[in-house]
Design a protein around this motif. Structure first.
Motif, PDB file in Angstrom:
ATOM      1  N   LEU A   1       2.113  -4.052  -8.229  1.00 59.14           N
ATOM      2  CA  LEU A   1       2.544  -4.488  -6.904  1.00 59.14           C
ATOM      3  C   LEU A   1       2.760  -5.994  -6.905  1.00 59.14           C
ATOM      4  O   LEU A   1       2.021  -6.736  -7.563  1.00 59.14           O
ATOM      5  CB  LEU A   1       1.509  -4.080  -5.859  1.00 59.14           C
ATOM      6  CG  LEU A   1       1.227  -2.577  -5.838  1.00 59.14           C
ATOM      7  CD1 LEU A   1       0.026  -2.267  -4.976  1.00 59.14           C
ATOM      8  CD2 LEU A   1       2.452  -1.795  -5.375  1.00 59.14           C
TER       9      LEU A   1
ATOM     10  N   VAL B   1      -5.266  -3.420  -2.361  1.00 59.24           N
ATOM     11  CA  VAL B   1      -4.621  -2.387  -3.176  1.00 59.24           C
ATOM     12  C   VAL B   1      -5.487  -2.096  -4.398  1.00 59.24           C
ATOM     13  O   VAL B   1      -6.390  -2.865  -4.725  1.00 59.24           O
ATOM     14  CB  VAL B   1      -3.204  -2.821  -3.619  1.00 59.24           C
ATOM     15  CG1 VAL B   1      -2.301  -3.025  -2.408  1.00 59.24           C
ATOM     16  CG2 VAL B   1      -3.262  -4.099  -4.460  1.00 59.24           C
ATOM     17  N   ASP B   2      -5.206  -0.991  -5.066  1.00 57.00           N
ATOM     18  CA  ASP B   2      -5.975  -0.681  -6.275  1.00 57.00           C
ATOM     19  C   ASP B   2      -5.075  -0.559  -7.502  1.00 57.00           C
ATOM     20  O   ASP B   2      -5.396   0.150  -8.450  1.00 57.00           O
ATOM     21  CB  ASP B   2      -6.827   0.572  -6.094  1.00 57.00           C
ATOM     22  CG  ASP B   2      -6.008   1.818  -5.797  1.00 57.00           C
ATOM     23  OD1 ASP B   2      -4.774   1.779  -5.983  1.00 57.00           O
ATOM     24  OD2 ASP B   2      -6.603   2.835  -5.410  1.00 57.00           O
ATOM     25  N   ARG B   3      -3.952  -1.253  -7.473  1.00 54.03           N
ATOM     26  CA  ARG B   3      -3.068  -1.358  -8.635  1.00 54.03           C
ATOM     27  C   ARG B   3      -3.000  -2.824  -9.071  1.00 54.03           C
ATOM     28  O   ARG B   3      -3.275  -3.726  -8.274  1.00 54.03           O
ATOM     29  CB  ARG B   3      -1.653  -0.866  -8.293  1.00 54.03           C
ATOM     30  CG  ARG B   3      -1.596   0.551  -7.797  1.00 54.03           C
ATOM     31  CD  ARG B   3      -1.856   1.571  -8.902  1.00 54.03           C
ATOM     32  NE  ARG B   3      -2.169   2.889  -8.341  1.00 54.03           N
ATOM     33  CZ  ARG B   3      -1.271   3.793  -8.004  1.00 54.03           C
ATOM     34  NH1 ARG B   3       0.016   3.545  -8.151  1.00 54.03           N
ATOM     35  NH2 ARG B   3      -1.660   4.957  -7.515  1.00 54.03           N
TER      36      ARG B   3
ATOM     37  N   GLN C   1       0.828  -1.205   0.000  1.00 51.95           N
ATOM     38  CA  GLN C   1       0.000   0.000   0.000  1.00 51.95           C
ATOM     39  C   GLN C   1       0.868   1.262   0.000  1.00 51.95           C
ATOM     40  O   GLN C   1       0.555   2.242  -0.683  1.00 51.95           O
ATOM     41  CB  GLN C   1      -0.932  -0.008   1.215  1.00 51.95           C
ATOM     42  CG  GLN C   1      -2.031  -1.052   1.114  1.00 51.95           C
ATOM     43  CD  GLN C   1      -2.832  -1.185   2.401  1.00 51.95           C
ATOM     44  OE1 GLN C   1      -2.329  -0.889   3.495  1.00 51.95           O
ATOM     45  NE2 GLN C   1      -4.065  -1.644   2.283  1.00 51.95           N
TER      46      GLN C   1
ATOM     47  N   ASP D   1       3.334   1.269 -10.328  1.00 50.18           N
ATOM     48  CA  ASP D   1       2.247   0.898 -11.238  1.00 50.18           C
ATOM     49  C   ASP D   1       1.717  -0.502 -10.983  1.00 50.18           C
ATOM     50  O   ASP D   1       0.541  -0.784 -11.232  1.00 50.18           O
ATOM     51  CB  ASP D   1       2.738   0.961 -12.688  1.00 50.18           C
ATOM     52  CG  ASP D   1       3.250   2.326 -13.055  1.00 50.18           C
ATOM     53  OD1 ASP D   1       2.427   3.257 -13.106  1.00 50.18           O
ATOM     54  OD2 ASP D   1       4.463   2.463 -13.288  1.00 50.18           O
TER      55      ASP D   1
ATOM     56  N   TYR E   1       3.910   1.477  -1.251  1.00 50.19           N
ATOM     57  CA  TYR E   1       4.550   1.587  -2.563  1.00 50.19           C
ATOM     58  C   TYR E   1       3.545   2.073  -3.605  1.00 50.19           C
ATOM     59  O   TYR E   1       3.901   2.799  -4.534  1.00 50.19           O
ATOM     60  CB  TYR E   1       5.147   0.242  -2.974  1.00 50.19           C
ATOM     61  CG  TYR E   1       6.115  -0.341  -1.958  1.00 50.19           C
ATOM     62  CD1 TYR E   1       6.776   0.468  -1.041  1.00 50.19           C
ATOM     63  CD2 TYR E   1       6.366  -1.712  -1.910  1.00 50.19           C
ATOM     64  CE1 TYR E   1       7.646  -0.060  -0.097  1.00 50.19           C
ATOM     65  CE2 TYR E   1       7.238  -2.254  -0.988  1.00 50.19           C
ATOM     66  CZ  TYR E   1       7.873  -1.429  -0.069  1.00 50.19           C
ATOM     67  OH  TYR E   1       8.729  -1.965   0.857  1.00 50.19           O
ATOM     68  N   GLN E   2       2.302   1.683  -3.429  1.00 52.08           N
ATOM     69  CA  GLN E   2       1.238   2.205  -4.291  1.00 52.08           C
ATOM     70  C   GLN E   2       1.149   3.724  -4.140  1.00 52.08           C
ATOM     71  O   GLN E   2       1.076   4.458  -5.141  1.00 52.08           O
ATOM     72  CB  GLN E   2      -0.081   1.560  -3.910  1.00 52.08           C
ATOM     73  CG  GLN E   2      -1.311   2.165  -4.557  1.00 52.08           C
ATOM     74  CD  GLN E   2      -2.577   1.439  -4.132  1.00 52.08           C
ATOM     75  OE1 GLN E   2      -2.781   0.286  -4.470  1.00 52.08           O
ATOM     76  NE2 GLN E   2      -3.420   2.114  -3.374  1.00 52.08           N
ATOM     77  N   GLU E   3       1.139   4.197  -2.911  1.00 51.67           N
ATOM     78  CA  GLU E   3       1.058   5.638  -2.667  1.00 51.67           C
ATOM     79  C   GLU E   3       2.295   6.364  -3.202  1.00 51.67           C
ATOM     80  O   GLU E   3       2.211   7.543  -3.585  1.00 51.67           O
ATOM     81  CB  GLU E   3       0.895   5.908  -1.172  1.00 51.67           C
ATOM     82  CG  GLU E   3      -0.433   5.453  -0.610  1.00 51.67           C
ATOM     83  CD  GLU E   3      -1.609   6.067  -1.356  1.00 51.67           C
ATOM     84  OE1 GLU E   3      -1.614   7.302  -1.531  1.00 51.67           O
ATOM     85  OE2 GLU E   3      -2.505   5.323  -1.784  1.00 51.67           O
TER      86      GLU E   3
END
Length: 276
Positions: free
Chosen positions: A182, A200-202, A172, A180, A174-176
């Motif tokens: 994970l 997560v949303d990636r 999470q 692109d 690294y997403q923030e």
């Protein structure tokens, strides 16, 4: 080298298709061409697989050697290539950024960065430092005039830290930081994979090819996985056949391994006509 814009856009789009795609990991020009001929849509390098071809263990290849290898594979086929750049081959944020600029210059349209330190005593970077390193890589590739797909890896499960909550917290973060894709190599159960995907949303990459990991492409797609890689497993499968053949000759003096070998004619067919 011409700008790899079409490859970059193709690679980015693959991660947002309804169904997961398999990105196999060749370890040299020949295996890259063979995989391209089988119809795969993209390729990823494997630091371990390449190291074995140099007579080295994983993490013993330096940055210059790895960049030369990435360039070879990027030029070997028309497919987009994502580069396994380990932990970024640098101790400073400036060095991390330079690694990913050079990776793009080598022709890759994607790359990964790990949060592993390479130290046995303290194998995983502190989260704040890991985020800074991902951020440095992100900022370097965002300056490119095409979409470079950066994958951030949480290495806990490969280093004896089966702490799913911490792994998810890291992904999470690294997403923030702008990653692109994970990736937490070492997840083994449906519950672990689904927990990561739902947190997560990636797009999420899952590593397959380990003993006991028997999920299919369709099953992983149904879990919400977007990309499936095999890391060094293809290379180790090939080296496994090689070692079994060697042991048969050395220990038994027999040559039955040839029964399972691909034919000379098939290799010629798969690699194309010989040019004079």
């Amino acid at each position: 080298m011409p700008m790899p814009t079409p490859k970059a856009h193709l690679f980015h789009s693959l991660h947002h298709a309804p169904r997961a795609f398999i990105i196999p990991n060749p370890w040299d020009i020949g295996t890259a061409k063979l995989l391209a001929g089988m119809g795969f849509q993209a390729l990823a390098t494997t630091s371990a697989g390449y190291a074995y071809t140099r007579g080295l263990s994983d993490y013993q290849v330096d940055r210059d050697q790895m960049l030369a290898h990435v360039k070879e594979l990027a030029e070997a086929t028309d497919l987009p290539v994502s580069a396994d750049m380990e932990s970024g081959y640098a101790d400073t944020l400036e060095g991390i950024a330079e690694t990913y600029r050079l990776t793009a210059q080598a022709g890759a349209v994607g790359a990964s960065i790990e949060d592993a330190t390479g130290r046995a005593v303290d194998p995983i970077f502190d989260l704040a430092e890991a985020v800074d390193r991902v951020t440095a890589a992100v900022e370097a590739v965002r300056a490119l005039p095409y979409p470079f797909t950066l994958t951030a890896r949480a290495e806990n499960h490969l280093h004896g830290r089966a702490d799913l909550k911490d792994t998810i917290r890291r992904l999470q973060a690294y997403q923030e930081a702008g990653a692109d894709v994970l990736y937490a190599p070492g997840l083994r159960t449906r519950e672990e994979i689904q927990a990561v995907v739902s947190s997560v949303d990636r797009p999420v990459n899952v590593l397959m090819g380990s003993p006991g990991m028997n999920f299919t492409l369709d099953e992983l797609s149904s879990m919400g996985v977007k990309r499936i890689s095999v890391g060094s497993a293809l290379g180790r499968a090939a080296f496994g056949a090689f070692l079994r053949a060697g042991r048969e000759m050395a220990e038994r003096g027999t040559f039955t391994f040839g029964e399972d070998a691909v034919s000379y004619a098939d290799m010629a067919r798969l690699l194309g006509p010989r040019h004079s």
